[in-house]
Write a protein that holds these residues in place. Sequence first.
Motif, PDB file in Angstrom:
ATOM      1  N   ILE A 348       0.791  -1.151   0.009  1.00 42.07           N
ATOM      2  CA  ILE A 348      -0.017  -0.095  -0.028  1.00 42.07           C
ATOM      3  C   ILE A 348       0.901   1.355   0.133  1.00 42.07           C
ATOM      4  CG2 ILE A 348      -1.601   1.359   1.358  1.00 42.07           C
ATOM      5  CD1 ILE A 348      -2.792  -1.301   2.212  1.00 42.07           C
ATOM      6  N   ILE A 349       2.023   1.222   0.874  1.00 37.43           N
ATOM      7  CA  ILE A 349       2.659   2.447   1.022  1.00 37.43           C
ATOM      8  C   ILE A 349       3.598   2.644  -0.379  1.00 37.43           C
ATOM      9  CG2 ILE A 349       4.812   3.288   2.135  1.00 37.43           C
ATOM     10  CD1 ILE A 349       3.677   1.857   4.927  1.00 37.43           C
ATOM     11  N   SER A 350       3.869   1.547  -0.956  1.00 36.58           N
ATOM     12  CA  SER A 350       4.623   1.581  -2.252  1.00 36.58           C
ATOM     13  C   SER A 350       3.780   2.142  -3.362  1.00 36.58           C
ATOM     14  CB  SER A 350       5.288   0.210  -2.524  1.00 36.58           C
ATOM     15  OG  SER A 350       5.726   0.299  -3.802  1.00 36.58           O
ATOM     16  N   LEU A 351       2.478   1.746  -3.380  1.00 33.05           N
ATOM     17  CA  LEU A 351       1.752   2.060  -4.464  1.00 33.05           C
ATOM     18  C   LEU A 351       1.366   3.586  -4.187  1.00 33.05           C
ATOM     19  CD1 LEU A 351      -0.979  -0.703  -4.694  1.00 33.05           C
ATOM     20  CD2 LEU A 351       0.360   0.036  -6.566  1.00 33.05           C
ATOM     21  N   LEU A 352       1.115   4.009  -2.852  1.00 32.67           N
ATOM     22  CA  LEU A 352       0.697   5.325  -2.525  1.00 32.67           C
ATOM     23  C   LEU A 352       1.784   6.215  -3.165  1.00 32.67           C
ATOM     24  CD1 LEU A 352      -1.122   5.136   0.992  1.00 32.67           C
ATOM     25  CD2 LEU A 352      -1.942   5.916  -1.070  1.00 32.67           C
ATOM     26  N   GLN A 353       3.270   5.749  -2.483  1.00 28.01           N
ATOM     27  CA  GLN A 353       4.375   6.751  -3.170  1.00 28.01           C
ATOM     28  C   GLN A 353       4.490   6.790  -4.663  1.00 28.01           C
ATOM     29  OE1 GLN A 353       8.242   4.926  -2.725  1.00 28.01           O
ATOM     30  NE2 GLN A 353       8.720   6.364  -1.184  1.00 28.01           N
ATOM     31  N   ILE A 354       4.116   5.566  -5.094  1.00 27.97           N
ATOM     32  CA  ILE A 354       4.179   5.796  -6.769  1.00 27.97           C
ATOM     33  C   ILE A 354       3.147   6.510  -7.372  1.00 27.97           C
ATOM     34  CG2 ILE A 354       3.667   4.498  -8.928  1.00 27.97           C
ATOM     35  CD1 ILE A 354       5.175   2.046  -7.624  1.00 27.97           C
ATOM     36  N   PHE A 355       2.003   6.399  -6.915  1.00 34.41           N
ATOM     37  CA  PHE A 355       1.071   7.420  -7.357  1.00 34.41           C
ATOM     38  C   PHE A 355       1.156   8.919  -6.970  1.00 34.41           C
ATOM     39  CE2 PHE A 355      -1.554   3.467  -7.730  1.00 34.41           C
ATOM     40  CZ  PHE A 355      -1.365   3.290  -8.942  1.00 34.41           C
ATOM     41  N   PHE A 356       1.726   9.026  -5.696  1.00 38.15           N
ATOM     42  CA  PHE A 356       2.068  10.437  -5.383  1.00 38.15           C
ATOM     43  C   PHE A 356       2.936  10.956  -5.981  1.00 38.15           C
ATOM     44  CE2 PHE A 356       4.725  13.404  -2.674  1.00 38.15           C
ATOM     45  CZ  PHE A 356       3.941  14.162  -2.166  1.00 38.15           C
ATOM     46  N   LEU A 357       4.094  10.340  -6.462  1.00 43.38           N
ATOM     47  CA  LEU A 357       4.975  11.081  -7.254  1.00 43.38           C
ATOM     48  C   LEU A 357       4.635  11.475  -8.668  1.00 43.38           C
ATOM     49  CD1 LEU A 357       8.320   8.988  -6.311  1.00 43.38           C
ATOM     50  CD2 LEU A 357       7.676  11.165  -5.747  1.00 43.38           C
ATOM     51  N   LEU A 358       3.841  10.238  -9.446  1.00 45.61           N
ATOM     52  CA  LEU A 358       3.098  10.454 -10.472  1.00 45.61           C
ATOM     53  C   LEU A 358       2.357  11.429 -10.678  1.00 45.61           C
ATOM     54  CD1 LEU A 358       3.088   6.693 -11.903  1.00 45.61           C
ATOM     55  CD2 LEU A 358       4.711   8.283 -12.006  1.00 45.61           C
ATOM     56  N   GLY A 359       1.347  11.624  -9.685  1.00 42.62           N
ATOM     57  CA  GLY A 359       0.398  12.420  -9.601  1.00 42.62           C
ATOM     58  C   GLY A 359       0.878  14.077  -9.467  1.00 42.62           C
ATOM     59  N   LEU A 360       1.889  14.131  -8.637  1.00 37.35           N
ATOM     60  CA  LEU A 360       2.540  15.331  -8.260  1.00 37.35           C
ATOM     61  C   LEU A 360       3.386  15.610  -9.442  1.00 37.35           C
ATOM     62  CD1 LEU A 360       1.819  16.903  -5.527  1.00 37.35           C
ATOM     63  CD2 LEU A 360       4.267  16.333  -4.819  1.00 37.35           C
ATOM     64  N   GLY A 361       3.983  15.005 -10.047  1.00 36.96           N
ATOM     65  CA  GLY A 361       4.746  15.037 -11.326  1.00 36.96           C
ATOM     66  C   GLY A 361       3.903  15.669 -12.299  1.00 36.96           C
ATOM     67  N   LYS A 362       2.766  15.096 -12.539  1.00 40.93           N
ATOM     68  CA  LYS A 362       1.635  15.379 -13.446  1.00 40.93           C
ATOM     69  C   LYS A 362       1.190  16.890 -13.288  1.00 40.93           C
ATOM     70  CE  LYS A 362      -1.364  14.391 -16.659  1.00 40.93           C
ATOM     71  NZ  LYS A 362      -1.077  14.419 -18.291  1.00 40.93           N
TER      72      LYS A 362
END
Lengths: 502, 313
Positions: A348-362
Amino acid sequence: MIQSFIIAKKELQLLIRDKLTATVLFALPFAMILILGLLLGEGFGQKSDDLMRISVLNLDKGLGLNNKSWAEHAIDDIVSTPNIKVEIIQGKELADELVKTGKRAAVIIFNPDFSERVNECSFLSKGVNPFHRDGIYLEKLQVSIIKDNKQPATSAIIESVCQIALLRIVMPWMIGKAFEKLGDPEFIELLGKEVSLPIPPSLRLLIPKDKIPLGELLELASGKDIDLAKNYREKVGVGIQTALTGQFKNYNLTGKSWASLTRSINNPETVKTLTTFQNEDGTGILKRGAIRYQILVPSFTVMFAFSLILISGWIFVAEKRQGTFNRLLSTPVRTSSILMGKFLPTIIISLLQIFFLLGLGKLLLGLKIGLSTWSLTDWMIALIILPFATSFCVAASSLFIGILSKNETQLALLSSVPVCLFALIGGCIFPWEMMPDNAKTLAFLTPQGWALDAFREIMPSSFDTTTDFQLIWKSSLVLSIMGFILLSITWVTLGKIRFGNS
Amino acid sequence: MTQVHSVILKIDGVTKLHGQFRALNSISLTINRGEIFGLLGPNGAGKSTLLSILAGSSKPCSGIATFDGTQIQPSNQTLRSRIGLVPQDFAFYEDLTAKENLLFFGQLFGLRGTFLTNKVNEILQIIGLDDGKAHQYSKHFSGGMKRRLNLGIALVHSPDVLMLDEPTVGVDPQSRNRIFEAIKTINALGTTVIYTTHYMEEAESLCNRIAILDHGEIIACDTLKNLLALTQTTVKFSIIEDDQSKEEILIRSIPALKPNILPGSYSLTTHTNPTPDIINLLVNEKIQIINLQMDSPNLEKVFLSLTGRHLRD
């Protein structure tokens, strides 16, 4: 299975309460991406052209040589200069804005009357003389340069380039025109008045003078025939031109262009780079987005996802040392449920981190994710299958390292060294483009390499129009298999610890 | 303390090796339902190892341990619900509150809903962590409060047997008394308690029966009274020596009485406490006493007499 969720919920609860760790887990990777992006500059991940950029605004409305405006000739001249590229700016306001904001050191403006003024340039007294001791009066030619006072060195270089280009434009034009004047009847008439030839004694009976001007001589030769006299004058003009051409045969004095005048041959190696202004402000809210983030975001997303191995593994080892893990083992909860309870939070943390970085990047950097041609299935593969497979491998690795390590020192050795080394080999630290050719082959020995290859596919760094979904599937499968193997070993080991304790 | 009914735990010839080290050497004993059973011994005697075998956390190398007739094995999950283990270390999550810790472990034992909430509140009251303390992060607790929470977690699922591994290490007297009270309350509700300690005072004040372990072997196992009977009580007293006839009366009445080097000083060593008889005699014969000193039997002396060493050596 309920027990797994109970354990997972507790793990997440503990993480949320540890605000510093939670912040570091999410904010640090993004901060690193942002900072590194700023440090590396626009050229990171791109082929450097090493050309000096000269920005030009062409407002010239007139025509010059060969039905081209003189501004076009000037731009051609600059763009043909080695190591210089020309960028055409669209409009005065934009030019002012670019200089005002310091994005350009200077912009050369060819004003509407530029061609007309160049056409007027002449060595004749009526003509415009644009020259002065150090070069050309720009204002006389209706050329202006707007400069950023904060970048004096660069704007001085740009002005010099402009001066040289204008010299190469105006000088041959004026020489050519002047040379043409040598054939004009007015010039010959002037010449005829200025040049007097002595009369030989034998002819003094016919012409009772010591000297006779050339003009009168030509009239005498024509027998007072006006047309013939004109013809003779023209012949003199042509003769003078031919004689001068023969005398200065290395130059084409009628060429009117620098290349013709100097009889120079174009250097075939000179690449002409003429572009139009592209807004490089960057995309996203921060206006920092740029092509380099298409490389940095996937690299750091993968690197930080796998660095969770260290954090999760550390928590696991600490729990073993503190005795809470033994207490968990003393409950009637199944070993698989305990394992899942520890496994799920990391995923869950890994997924959140991935989506956080992609989302913020976007959002903040305008990161390009996916292509407009993608179907819903494609999006699911890219944003569900791949992140899940990556997180699965990360979580399995963290438990594997955690169960193998008896204390924090062992964990640090077993996790940090491989995580850093694999990140390097896997291309997370240096892009593959900057590494030796065989580096990519080596990268596929690491889970980071597989993950990064697939993540870069969903975040195309160039003008890709297609996505290799087969590669994403393959990477996801490899990551899942790696994770499954590690998880199985961990499960067996934990079972031995719990039930095989002898 | 509840009345002893039947055997709940039986250990028969259990041996445990840690490499070459023999942690337990053919241990055999029985623990009765409802009793507080003490495992007393110095550090390294094998108490924790024996407890881990009884809790099903560890397998014996040989021998058998049974719980209500069922062999205790790490793989036997159902037995885990009937056992509450209080480890020597603090085994709870310091970033959870006391109540959250109890709720978490209660859920792992399958407790849910109102029953769980009521049970947690009950345990908090027993261990004295109700009121505002229940909602404090346990990392802010004192050592004694942490010990009590450690105990409470083992009680949340109402185990038949509560096993405590030196639960009072490093706690203040007040917390120790709280822990004792909690143990007595739980025992009064029918829970069998196994209490390991190297403090003889704790074993003496809590336990019905005590097994004394040393070097992985049980050197004695009995009720406190019987264990104490393994040693003798010595009474030393001095009288005013103003009358020779008084001394003769004393020696005649108590033949085992031995005169000391100092005139008028005597000592008596017996398996039972002779002090009342001595005092009665002195009063009846109107003999004036200067001082009286009694050296009572205790588990320390028992251990000393059995091993030749002090318990805390």
